[in-house]
Design a protein around this motif. Structure first.
Motif, PDB file in Angstrom:
ATOM      1  N   PHE A 267       0.859  -1.184   0.000  1.00 36.93           N
ATOM      2  CA  PHE A 267       0.000   0.000   0.000  1.00 36.93           C
ATOM      3  C   PHE A 267       0.894   1.233   0.000  1.00 36.93           C
ATOM      4  O   PHE A 267       1.823   1.325   0.808  1.00 36.93           O
ATOM      5  CB  PHE A 267      -0.911   0.019   1.231  1.00 36.93           C
ATOM      6  N   GLU A 268       0.626   2.161  -0.911  1.00 38.16           N
ATOM      7  CA  GLU A 268       1.392   3.397  -0.991  1.00 38.16           C
ATOM      8  C   GLU A 268       0.437   4.574  -1.028  1.00 38.16           C
ATOM      9  O   GLU A 268      -0.512   4.580  -1.809  1.00 38.16           O
ATOM     10  CB  GLU A 268       2.271   3.407  -2.252  1.00 38.16           C
ATOM     11  N   ASP A 269       0.693   5.566  -0.168  1.00 38.96           N
ATOM     12  CA  ASP A 269      -0.110   6.786  -0.164  1.00 38.96           C
ATOM     13  C   ASP A 269       0.844   7.978  -0.297  1.00 38.96           C
ATOM     14  O   ASP A 269       1.456   8.400   0.685  1.00 38.96           O
ATOM     15  CB  ASP A 269      -0.930   6.902   1.113  1.00 38.96           C
ATOM     16  N   PRO A 270       0.996   8.517  -1.526  1.00 41.31           N
ATOM     17  CA  PRO A 270       1.958   9.609  -1.732  1.00 41.31           C
ATOM     18  C   PRO A 270       1.621  10.883  -0.952  1.00 41.31           C
ATOM     19  O   PRO A 270       2.512  11.672  -0.648  1.00 41.31           O
ATOM     20  CB  PRO A 270       1.899   9.842  -3.250  1.00 41.31           C
ATOM     21  N   ARG A 271       0.360  11.066  -0.616  1.00 38.53           N
ATOM     22  CA  ARG A 271      -0.023  12.300   0.091  1.00 38.53           C
ATOM     23  C   ARG A 271       0.544  12.338   1.499  1.00 38.53           C
ATOM     24  O   ARG A 271       1.053  13.363   1.965  1.00 38.53           O
ATOM     25  CB  ARG A 271      -1.547  12.429   0.147  1.00 38.53           C
ATOM     26  N   THR A 272       0.460  11.209   2.202  1.00 40.03           N
ATOM     27  CA  THR A 272       0.925  11.157   3.582  1.00 40.03           C
ATOM     28  C   THR A 272       2.281  10.476   3.724  1.00 40.03           C
ATOM     29  O   THR A 272       2.905  10.537   4.780  1.00 40.03           O
ATOM     30  CB  THR A 272      -0.087  10.406   4.466  1.00 40.03           C
ATOM     31  N   GLY A 273       2.733   9.825   2.651  1.00 41.00           N
ATOM     32  CA  GLY A 273       3.999   9.106   2.716  1.00 41.00           C
ATOM     33  C   GLY A 273       3.893   7.753   3.396  1.00 41.00           C
ATOM     34  O   GLY A 273       4.913   7.092   3.637  1.00 41.00           O
ATOM     35  N   LEU A 274       2.668   7.310   3.699  1.00 35.55           N
ATOM     36  CA  LEU A 274       2.486   6.018   4.358  1.00 35.55           C
ATOM     37  C   LEU A 274       2.743   4.887   3.365  1.00 35.55           C
ATOM     38  O   LEU A 274       2.203   4.880   2.256  1.00 35.55           O
ATOM     39  CB  LEU A 274       1.071   5.903   4.931  1.00 35.55           C
ATOM     40  N   SER A 275       3.567   3.938   3.765  1.00 32.95           N
ATOM     41  CA  SER A 275       3.875   2.777   2.940  1.00 32.95           C
ATOM     42  C   SER A 275       3.735   1.518   3.795  1.00 32.95           C
ATOM     43  O   SER A 275       4.324   1.427   4.874  1.00 32.95           O
ATOM     44  CB  SER A 275       5.300   2.879   2.386  1.00 32.95           C
ATOM     45  N   VAL A 276       2.929   0.573   3.329  1.00 35.49           N
ATOM     46  CA  VAL A 276       2.710  -0.684   4.047  1.00 35.49           C
ATOM     47  C   VAL A 276       3.149  -1.824   3.128  1.00 35.49           C
ATOM     48  O   VAL A 276       2.573  -2.020   2.066  1.00 35.49           O
ATOM     49  CB  VAL A 276       1.237  -0.869   4.456  1.00 35.49           C
ATOM     50  N   PRO A 277       4.181  -2.584   3.523  1.00 38.37           N
ATOM     51  CA  PRO A 277       4.697  -3.651   2.643  1.00 38.37           C
ATOM     52  C   PRO A 277       3.760  -4.849   2.608  1.00 38.37           C
ATOM     53  O   PRO A 277       2.969  -5.062   3.530  1.00 38.37           O
ATOM     54  CB  PRO A 277       6.029  -4.014   3.292  1.00 38.37           C
ATOM     55  N   PRO A 278       3.841  -5.652   1.556  1.00 38.48           N
ATOM     56  CA  PRO A 278       3.058  -6.900   1.497  1.00 38.48           C
ATOM     57  C   PRO A 278       3.669  -7.935   2.439  1.00 38.48           C
ATOM     58  O   PRO A 278       4.770  -7.740   2.967  1.00 38.48           O
ATOM     59  CB  PRO A 278       3.203  -7.325   0.038  1.00 38.48           C
ATOM     60  N   PRO A 279       2.984  -9.050   2.674  1.00 35.00           N
ATOM     61  CA  PRO A 279       3.578 -10.118   3.495  1.00 35.00           C
ATOM     62  C   PRO A 279       4.907 -10.583   2.920  1.00 35.00           C
ATOM     63  O   PRO A 279       5.077 -10.662   1.702  1.00 35.00           O
ATOM     64  CB  PRO A 279       2.516 -11.224   3.446  1.00 35.00           C
TER      65      PRO A 279
END
Length: 335
Positions: A267-279
């Motif tokens: 998951f990538e959210d360029p607005r907030t910079g939040l990045s969640v990797p896959p398993p």
């Protein structure tokens, strides 16, 4: 669904005459002798032999296979040594991944749902990988069961996702059970090649988690279902950063309503910079190897019977007939 697992524990297949393997042939000879050997607990010599054999046939990694083969060779075909080695992997590998029950629900799940804007949810998930890791996992997996695609009932009620044709209670399943990790199990997982560094591991991240419905979570906890790469798909060194396709498999087959292919994306959210990797593929593979070895060797059935006996026995028999049950329970619980 024919996935080659069979419906019960399987004897080890014959050795390859073209490419002989001394460690595997040693285990095969141990399996032949095992029928005449008596064990002091629920894990028989046959189960111990097959655990070792299937770990050689279905290794977590090439390095892990070399280490298991070296351990088998070190035993010098002494039955007592081979049994202790097989029991070691049952205790600190299969037992570590095998849960007796479904994981308890979060206390927050019982609270009345509150409407939340998606932007607000994403903002609340910011922070290190091991912070709000369950919420991040649900966000990454689109508030759905990854296996069926059905929307999470609670997330629908909170306004985070549109209702699907079928809504289900979605839980966060672990590939590597955090509550059962001990120093000894970490050392064994490192030896199998499941953890690159035995001193640094943190399963409290989305890399170790996947959103699934409650029945699938229970089946995964009991080593009845696992994820395996789609056959023929190349998994390169960058597979952790790109969508990776898996299928659900196991000795019970896949549920009828599961997706034919499961795509695990970051998951990538360029607005907030939040990045969640896959398993992490290594966590997925380790769980799949454990599931396959536990089933084919008969270790999963042996542990199921032991757990059931422990739950059904409140008082030990005076005549000593419960000694094997007590020995089995203590051998698994002892550190």
């Amino acid at each position: 669904m024919d996935d080659g697992w069979g419906l019960s524990a399987q004897p080890l297949p014959p050795a390859d005459p073209i490419d002989p393997d001394s460690a595997y042939e040693s285990v095969l000879r141990y399996e032949q002798r095992a029928a005449h050997l008596r064990a002091h607990g629920p894990i028989t010599h046959i189960v111990a032999a097959r655990v070792l054999g299937y770990l050689l046939l279905h290794p977590v990694s090439p390095v892990g296979r070399e280490r298991v083969a070296a351990d088998v060779s070190y035993c010098c075909e002494v039955d007592a040594r081979l049994y202790r080695l097989g029991l070691l992997y049952v205790k600190y590998f299969i037992h570590t991944f095998r849960s007796k029950t479904v994981a308890p629900s979060d206390p927050e799940a019982a609270a009345p749902p509150r409407k939340v804007a998606l932007d607000e949810y994403i903002e609340a998930c910011k922070g290190p990988e091991n912070v709000h890791y369950k919420a991040k996992t649900l966000l990454r997996d689109d508030f759905r069961c990854t296996i069926t695609g059905y929307a999470d009932t609670a997330s629908v009620e909170r306004g985070l996702i549109q209702s699907s044709t079928t809504n289900v209670s979605v839980k966060v399943a672990e590939f590597l059970p955090r509550s059962k990790i001990t120093r000894e199990s970490v050392a064994v997982l490192h030896r199998l090649g499941a953890l690159p560094d035995a001193r640094s591991h943190d399963p409290h991240t989305p890399r170790n988690l996947v959103a699934v419905s409650e029945p699938i979570q229970l089946a995964m906890n009991k080593l009845r279902l696992c994820l395996e790469p789609v056959p023929g798909l190349s998994h390169g060194p960058n597979e952790g950063t790109h969508p990776t396709r898996y299928c659900l498999t196991g000795p019970r087959g896949a549920p009828r309503d599961c997706l034919s292919e499961i795509v695990l994306r970051p998951f990538e959210d360029p607005r907030t910079g939040l990045s969640v990797p896959p398993p992490d593929p290594i966590f997925i593979r380790t769980h799949a190897v454990c599931c396959r070895v536990a089933h084919l060797s008969g270790a999963n059935d042996a542990l199921s019977k032991l757990y059931a006996s422990i739950l059904a026995t409140s008082v030990l028999e005076e005549d000593g007939s419960s000694a094997s049950l007590l020995h089995g329970a203590l051998s698994l619980l002892a550190g």
